[in-house]
Enzyme design. Sequence first.
Site, PDB file in Angstrom:
ATOM      1  CG  ASP A  30      39.793  58.048  21.415  1.00 38.28           C
ATOM      2  OD1 ASP A  30      40.532  57.841  20.437  1.00 38.28           O
ATOM      3  OD2 ASP A  30      39.196  57.150  22.025  1.00 38.28           O
ATOM      4  CE  LYS A  35      42.936  54.954  23.136  1.00 30.67           C
ATOM      5  NZ  LYS A  35      42.783  54.658  21.692  1.00 30.67           N
ATOM      6  N   GLY A 271      66.375  38.777   6.597  1.00 24.63           N
ATOM      7  CA  GLY A 271      65.931  38.605   7.979  1.00 24.63           C
ATOM      8  C   GLY A 271      64.779  37.630   8.053  1.00 24.63           C
ATOM      9  N   GLY A 275      56.950  43.100   9.629  1.00 29.38           N
ATOM     10  CA  GLY A 275      55.692  43.013  10.372  1.00 29.38           C
ATOM     11  C   GLY A 275      55.183  44.400  10.674  1.00 29.38           C
ATOM     12  CB  CYS A 278      52.312  50.287   8.070  1.00 29.61           C
ATOM     13  SG  CYS A 278      51.727  51.576   9.187  1.00 29.61           S
ATOM     14  CE  LYS A 281      46.232  48.982   8.077  1.00 27.92           C
ATOM     15  NZ  LYS A 281      45.391  49.774   7.145  1.00 27.92           N
TER      16      LYS A 281
END
Length: 448
Positions: A30, A35, A271, A275, A278, A281
């Site tokens: 990365d 991180k 409901g 959201g 995944c 989008k």
Amino acid sequence: MNLGVIGAGYVGLTTGICLSSLGHKITVYDLVDEKLKSLSEKKLPFYEKDLQELLDKTISSQNLIPTSNIDEMIKNTQGCFICVGTPSKQNNSIDLSQVLNSIKLIAEHLKQLQKKDYIIMIRSTIVPSSTNSHILPMLDKILDRSSYGLCLVPEFLREGEAVSDFMNPDKIVIGSINENSKNFAKKIFESFDQATILTTNPETAEMIKYANNAFFSMLISFSNEIANIAEKTTGIDTFEVLQALVEDKRITTKINNQKIKPGLESYLLPGCGFGGSCFPKDVRAILQYAATKNINTPLLNAVMEINDERPSLVVSLAQNLLTSLKNKHITILGLTFKPDTDDIRSSPSFEAIKLLNDRNAKIFAYDPNLSKNISKNKFANFTLCSTLESSLENSDLVILFTKWDDFKNLNQDILNKYMNSPLLIDGRGFLDSSKFNDNVYHKIGFTK
């Protein structure tokens, strides 16, 4: 096997940590040194159930090695997974730049190192034709085909259940450009003998991931459309309607006279909308891709339209119960898009908070995960409370958005103790209605 992972995000770390726990030697690359330092110190950059324990084990055994040196990763591995983000552009198409930058980086270093037969496995979600239109041309411009292999190995990980999903897959999809690439990927997953391994071409593998997420999104929106109808007719309980649907023998089968209910039952619930990183989008991305091909997509368009309106319907119910929302103290229970995660991306609660702010409500929220670290989680348009009790103090209305187990014990006595005049909207149909007075408890999908 010695394998690399490019991208120390959710998919990359879940993939890398789980594979290293199974005995593979994984090097995680990365660009963010902070991180990588956190990983070396056995600290995850996000919350995922059961993953921290595996990280502790794999760092201690040195089966997981974080690095910012791409040469080191390529030298020490036989192949690598690309697990970088493909965020949405303004027009809802995906941004391939991180994937293409990773491909270019790998190709240039493979050429410098003169390494042959290196297998690149793309785990990032990319729309159909991305491999043939963008990725292969870039690789072929830098390398000859003897230097690399390529395949798509899409992930099907549910946040909050990612470790279980990785370790107990129902299917492993491998979309490869040749036999060598396919066999390499199959060898990585050979210990998952309970899973169906589907081998195909890259284009089909790309589409499988989108079809998967679009289908489950559709089930949720179907449930919410039934709820929309039921809510306009007094006495219809959408949860009972959908429970009856699931009992149909074409959905719930019998083996040895034992009913086997499918996992999709959990998606056939009304409901406040789906959201996360995944479903919204990916459905929007495949819609945009279809539009570039002049394909009419009324079903998938409706999936998003139904989903997008759910938070506003919850706020409308709140308005009806209180007459006016101006200066009312509204308690939001649950900010993450689902329990057992810290992901708030596209969470319906945030859209509802925006609408409540537009109506000049005073908003106080509690989330069992985010409220653990109030100093880190700062929000401009509402107050994040450190405890459930403090969020309920002097509240006029509670709206539950996330099915955290911490909320299961809510009852009339608790509301009476802290609230001004108890009212509760159960946006997930999650609570036991018998624990509340009839005029206090209101749930999505049912109008008294």
